[in-house]
Design an enzyme around this catalytic site. Sequence first.
Site, short mmCIF file in Angstrom:
data_model
loop_
_atom_site.label_atom_id
_atom_site.label_comp_id
_atom_site.label_asym_id
_atom_site.label_seq_id
_atom_site.Cartn_x
_atom_site.Cartn_y
_atom_site.Cartn_z
N ASP A 53 -7.67 10.76 -7.70
CA ASP A 53 -7.05 9.58 -7.06
C ASP A 53 -7.46 9.56 -5.59
OD1 ASP A 53 -5.16 7.38 -6.42
OD2 ASP A 53 -4.12 7.95 -8.25
N GLY A 64 -10.89 11.16 -4.30
CA GLY A 64 -12.09 10.34 -4.36
C GLY A 64 -11.73 8.88 -4.52
N ASP A 65 -12.79 8.08 -4.54
CA ASP A 65 -12.65 6.63 -4.66
C ASP A 65 -13.57 6.21 -5.80
OD1 ASP A 65 -13.03 3.88 -4.42
OD2 ASP A 65 -12.99 3.92 -2.24
N PHE A 66 -13.00 5.61 -6.84
CA PHE A 66 -13.85 5.33 -8.01
C PHE A 66 -14.84 4.18 -7.79
CE2 PHE A 66 -9.52 3.96 -9.91
CZ PHE A 66 -9.59 2.64 -9.47
N HIS A 84 -6.59 -2.83 -15.80
CA HIS A 84 -5.92 -4.13 -15.60
C HIS A 84 -5.74 -4.50 -14.12
CE1 HIS A 84 -1.28 -3.04 -15.48
NE2 HIS A 84 -1.99 -2.30 -14.66
C1 SAM Z 1 -1.49 1.09 -11.72
S1 SAM Z 1 -1.66 2.74 -11.10
C2 SAM Z 1 -1.74 3.68 -12.61
C3 SAM Z 1 -1.26 5.10 -12.47
C4 SAM Z 1 -1.29 5.96 -13.73
N1 SAM Z 1 -2.62 6.11 -14.27
C5 SAM Z 1 -0.36 5.43 -14.79
O1 SAM Z 1 -0.82 4.87 -15.79
O2 SAM Z 1 0.87 5.55 -14.61
C6 SAM Z 1 -3.32 2.75 -10.47
C7 SAM Z 1 -3.75 4.07 -9.84
O3 SAM Z 1 -5.14 3.96 -9.43
C8 SAM Z 1 -5.28 4.57 -8.15
N2 SAM Z 1 -6.41 3.98 -7.46
C9 SAM Z 1 -6.48 2.72 -6.94
N3 SAM Z 1 -7.69 2.51 -6.37
C10 SAM Z 1 -8.39 3.67 -6.54
C11 SAM Z 1 -9.71 4.06 -6.17
N4 SAM Z 1 -10.53 3.23 -5.52
N5 SAM Z 1 -10.14 5.30 -6.50
C12 SAM Z 1 -9.29 6.17 -7.16
N6 SAM Z 1 -8.04 5.84 -7.54
C13 SAM Z 1 -7.59 4.60 -7.23
C14 SAM Z 1 -3.95 4.29 -7.47
O4 SAM Z 1 -3.72 5.16 -6.37
C15 SAM Z 1 -2.97 4.49 -8.63
O5 SAM Z 1 -2.55 5.82 -8.75
#
Ligand code: SAM
Length: 238
Positions: free
Chosen positions: A101, A127-129, A147
């Site tokens: 995350d 990291g940043d995906f 989503h």
């Molecule tokens: C809607 S939440 C879902 C959390 C978890 N997977 C769940 O289902 O309960 C989206 C997650 O994606 C992470 N996220 C958002 N942008 C991101 C990025 N660019 N790189 C990595 N993680 C990211 C957010 O910090 C968050 O934890």
Amino acid sequence: MANSRLYHFWGGLTEALRTGRPQNEIRHGHEPLFETLYADPARLKEFLRAMTGVSHGANMEIARRFPWRQYSTYVDIGTAQGDLVLQIAEANPHLKGTGFDLPVVEPIFEEYVSKSPAVDRITFQKGDFFMGELPKADVILMGHILHDWGLDDKRMLIGKAYEALPPGGALIVYEALIDDKREKNAFELLMSLNMLIETDGGFDFTRADCQEWMREAGFRETRVERLIGPDSMVVAIK
Ligand SMILES: C[S@@+](CC[C@H](N)C(=O)[O-])C[C@H]1O[C@@H](n2cnc3c(N)ncnc32)[C@H](O)[C@@H]1O
């Protein structure tokens, strides 16, 4: 979170339907959702805890039901507090798990998993995906990630997961998947409206949509399993 954030933002539904624009904290600005949401430490923690609340039941199902015996490592992309990583590690003592995350999430993840008896088999990778590759593992999980984003980003994330997996590796996408005719799953359709209110291009999708994107990315086999409540998982094998 439903009370302090979403209830109020749903007051902008008409505006969202007319304009296609989000109605939450990013309504008047140009900053992306997560940067804006996470700029306030209290809101960051509230959001990540809410994700555990929303996903905990499905996380326990995935931990018990997926055939984990065939695999050794897994990574949960966009892990939030890490409840899925923790549930899988506790139910499967042979596995090592990683939560991936944004860097700002790390202390909240570490605090949550520190209480688990499986903490020694759990790591956080920041990291940043959108930048670079995803971490390599036998199984890659994405819960309520796709989503949040538009179609090009959804396809890009599935493609990155394919690249990071070994042959025979599995991608598990789990979300409030909509029935293929888009006529039965009311909660799941409302979740897609929620993504209109919360994000720039995000939307929920059907089981068939997800499997099609996975096949396009190169996955050779896909299947769908209902989890609990509105959530289903799509499993794709490379
Ligand atoms: C809607 S939440 C879902 C959390 C978890 N997977 C769940 O289902 O309960 C989206 C997650 O994606 C992470 N996220 C958002 N942008 C991101 C990025 N660019 N790189 C990595 N993680 C990211 C957010 O910090 C968050 O934890």
